[in-house]
Design a protein around this motif. Structure first.
Motif, PDB file in Angstrom:
ATOM      1  N   TYR A  66      11.822  36.163 -44.539  1.00  0.00           N
ATOM      2  CA  TYR A  66      12.376  35.624 -45.652  1.00  0.00           C
ATOM      3  C   TYR A  66      12.919  36.786 -46.537  1.00  0.00           C
ATOM      4  CZ  TYR A  66      10.370  31.064 -45.472  1.00  0.00           C
ATOM      5  OH  TYR A  66      10.284  29.733 -45.157  1.00  0.00           O
ATOM      6  N   ALA A  67      12.706  38.278 -46.124  1.00  0.00           N
ATOM      7  CA  ALA A  67      13.709  39.308 -46.590  1.00  0.00           C
ATOM      8  C   ALA A  67      15.304  39.202 -46.787  1.00  0.00           C
ATOM      9  CB  ALA A  67      13.122  40.612 -45.833  1.00  0.00           C
ATOM     10  N   GLY A  68      15.677  39.420 -47.811  1.00  0.00           N
ATOM     11  CA  GLY A  68      17.260  39.129 -47.866  1.00  0.00           C
ATOM     12  C   GLY A  68      17.607  37.875 -48.261  1.00  0.00           C
ATOM     13  N   TYR A  69      16.774  36.850 -48.635  1.00  0.00           N
ATOM     14  CA  TYR A  69      17.226  35.497 -49.085  1.00  0.00           C
ATOM     15  C   TYR A  69      16.697  35.622 -50.567  1.00  0.00           C
ATOM     16  CZ  TYR A  69      17.483  34.028 -44.295  1.00  0.00           C
ATOM     17  OH  TYR A  69      18.178  33.751 -42.841  1.00  0.00           O
ATOM     18  N   VAL A  70      17.535  34.820 -51.342  1.00  0.00           N
ATOM     19  CA  VAL A  70      17.091  34.940 -52.966  1.00  0.00           C
ATOM     20  C   VAL A  70      17.205  33.438 -53.429  1.00  0.00           C
ATOM     21  CG1 VAL A  70      18.103  37.060 -53.300  1.00  0.00           C
ATOM     22  CG2 VAL A  70      19.330  34.918 -53.800  1.00  0.00           C
ATOM     23  N   PHE A  71      16.258  33.264 -54.481  1.00  0.00           N
ATOM     24  CA  PHE A  71      16.235  31.894 -55.196  1.00  0.00           C
ATOM     25  C   PHE A  71      17.587  31.689 -55.779  1.00  0.00           C
ATOM     26  CE2 PHE A  71      11.620  32.942 -54.456  1.00  0.00           C
ATOM     27  CZ  PHE A  71      11.221  31.631 -54.005  1.00  0.00           C
ATOM     28  N   THR A  72      17.869  30.361 -55.851  1.00  0.00           N
ATOM     29  CA  THR A  72      18.888  29.816 -56.814  1.00  0.00           C
ATOM     30  C   THR A  72      18.654  29.012 -57.793  1.00  0.00           C
ATOM     31  OG1 THR A  72      19.616  28.451 -55.358  1.00  0.00           O
ATOM     32  CG2 THR A  72      20.780  30.656 -55.083  1.00  0.00           C
ATOM     33  N   ILE A 101       6.351  21.718 -41.638  1.00  0.00           N
ATOM     34  CA  ILE A 101       6.587  23.270 -41.723  1.00  0.00           C
ATOM     35  C   ILE A 101       5.435  23.888 -41.958  1.00  0.00           C
ATOM     36  CG2 ILE A 101       7.745  23.349 -43.938  1.00  0.00           C
ATOM     37  CD1 ILE A 101       9.849  25.209 -42.777  1.00  0.00           C
ATOM     38  N   ARG A 102       5.407  25.230 -41.380  1.00  0.00           N
ATOM     39  CA  ARG A 102       4.497  26.363 -41.788  1.00  0.00           C
ATOM     40  C   ARG A 102       4.881  27.352 -42.376  1.00  0.00           C
ATOM     41  NH1 ARG A 102       0.278  26.666 -36.447  1.00  0.00           N
ATOM     42  NH2 ARG A 102      -0.270  24.257 -36.547  1.00  0.00           N
ATOM     43  N   ILE A 103       4.401  27.607 -43.767  1.00  0.00           N
ATOM     44  CA  ILE A 103       4.953  28.978 -44.509  1.00  0.00           C
ATOM     45  C   ILE A 103       3.923  30.114 -43.920  1.00  0.00           C
ATOM     46  CG2 ILE A 103       5.414  29.833 -46.772  1.00  0.00           C
ATOM     47  CD1 ILE A 103       7.382  27.588 -45.674  1.00  0.00           C
ATOM     48  N   TYR A 104       4.355  31.366 -43.497  1.00  0.00           N
ATOM     49  CA  TYR A 104       3.242  32.307 -43.102  1.00  0.00           C
ATOM     50  C   TYR A 104       3.231  33.350 -43.971  1.00  0.00           C
ATOM     51  CZ  TYR A 104       2.483  30.098 -38.591  1.00  0.00           C
ATOM     52  OH  TYR A 104       2.232  29.152 -37.682  1.00  0.00           O
ATOM     53  N   VAL A 105       2.256  34.179 -44.036  1.00  0.00           N
ATOM     54  CA  VAL A 105       2.101  35.328 -44.932  1.00  0.00           C
ATOM     55  C   VAL A 105       2.781  36.511 -44.302  1.00  0.00           C
ATOM     56  CG1 VAL A 105       0.376  37.052 -45.608  1.00  0.00           C
ATOM     57  CG2 VAL A 105      -0.346  34.449 -45.782  1.00  0.00           C
ATOM     58  N   ASN A 106       2.823  36.295 -43.141  1.00  0.00           N
ATOM     59  CA  ASN A 106       3.729  37.561 -42.551  1.00  0.00           C
ATOM     60  C   ASN A 106       5.051  37.184 -41.552  1.00  0.00           C
ATOM     61  OD1 ASN A 106       1.643  39.595 -42.894  1.00  0.00           O
ATOM     62  ND2 ASN A 106       0.245  38.592 -41.668  1.00  0.00           N
ATOM     63  N   SER A 107       5.864  38.117 -41.648  1.00  0.00           N
ATOM     64  CA  SER A 107       6.861  37.833 -40.773  1.00  0.00           C
ATOM     65  C   SER A 107       6.572  37.373 -39.501  1.00  0.00           C
ATOM     66  CB  SER A 107       7.806  39.112 -40.929  1.00  0.00           C
ATOM     67  OG  SER A 107       8.402  39.511 -42.284  1.00  0.00           O
ATOM     68  N   ASN A 108       7.703  36.791 -38.649  1.00  0.00           N
ATOM     69  CA  ASN A 108       7.553  36.410 -37.442  1.00  0.00           C
ATOM     70  C   ASN A 108       6.321  35.460 -37.195  1.00  0.00           C
ATOM     71  OD1 ASN A 108       9.678  37.938 -36.516  1.00  0.00           O
ATOM     72  ND2 ASN A 108       8.156  39.798 -36.798  1.00  0.00           N
ATOM     73  N   ASN A 129       3.007  33.355 -53.431  1.00  0.00           N
ATOM     74  CA  ASN A 129       3.512  34.723 -53.800  1.00  0.00           C
ATOM     75  C   ASN A 129       3.297  35.650 -52.663  1.00  0.00           C
ATOM     76  OD1 ASN A 129       4.544  33.666 -56.139  1.00  0.00           O
ATOM     77  ND2 ASN A 129       2.608  33.875 -57.436  1.00  0.00           N
ATOM     78  N   ASN A 130       2.951  35.155 -51.503  1.00  0.00           N
ATOM     79  CA  ASN A 130       2.613  36.113 -50.504  1.00  0.00           C
ATOM     80  C   ASN A 130       3.251  35.281 -49.045  1.00  0.00           C
ATOM     81  OD1 ASN A 130       1.517  38.303 -48.906  1.00  0.00           O
ATOM     82  ND2 ASN A 130      -0.236  37.483 -48.656  1.00  0.00           N
ATOM     83  N   ASN A 131       4.561  35.262 -49.247  1.00  0.00           N
ATOM     84  CA  ASN A 131       5.118  34.352 -47.984  1.00  0.00           C
ATOM     85  C   ASN A 131       6.187  35.078 -47.369  1.00  0.00           C
ATOM     86  OD1 ASN A 131       6.251  33.592 -50.811  1.00  0.00           O
ATOM     87  ND2 ASN A 131       8.006  33.080 -49.612  1.00  0.00           N
TER      88      ASN A 131
END
Length: 138
Positions: A66-72, A101-108, A129-131
């Motif tokens: 999710y790095a590089g994406y922002v909330f609108t 869908i699964r939201i993960y703590v870490n990338s990949n 706050n750790n996704n």
């Protein structure tokens, strides 16, 4: 004017029928009612605050980071608008028909995760706050 009245009557009958169908679901199995907050069909939406409040980020595809994406800003508010999605989501809603869908703590897609079944919403717990990533359950 008669057409409008007929359409209204059909809508009321349809809503009553839907209410009856949902009333037969056992309370333990009933999903949380889904609210859009601006989310659309076939999307998952992450929200900056709990209870689907504040700024939103929506996506349709797996995102390994999710790095590089922002909330609108969304129909649910603007708190958190411009903030990074990574490590800032508190709740999520899933408008994808038939897929969770699964939201993960870490990338990949690694580590603890929160699941969001189709047509439901959750306040994130394991990933609040750790996704870092999200993948569809197919």
């Amino acid at each position: 004017m008669k057409m409008k009245g007929r359409l209204l009557a059909l809508g009321v009958v349809g809503m009553a029928a839907m209410g009856t169908a949902f009333a037969t679901v056992p309370a333990s199995a009933a999903p949380k009612p889904i609210t859009s907050g601006g989310c659309e069909d076939k999307y998952v939406c992450l929200y900056y605050n709990s209870d689907l409040k504040g700024a939103m980020f929506k996506h349709r595809y797996n995102i390994s980071n999710y790095a590089g994406y922002v909330f609108t800003a969304s129909d649910a508010g603007s708190a958190g608008a411009g903030q990074p999605v990574k490590n800032n989501a508190a709740s999520a809603t899933n408008w994808e028909q038939g897929n969770g869908i699964r939201i993960y703590v870490n990338s990949n897609y690694i580590g603890d995760w929160d699941g969001v079944p189709a047509w439901t919403w959750v306040n994130l717990s394991a990933t609040k706050n750790n996704n870092a990533s999200g993948v569809w359950d197919h």
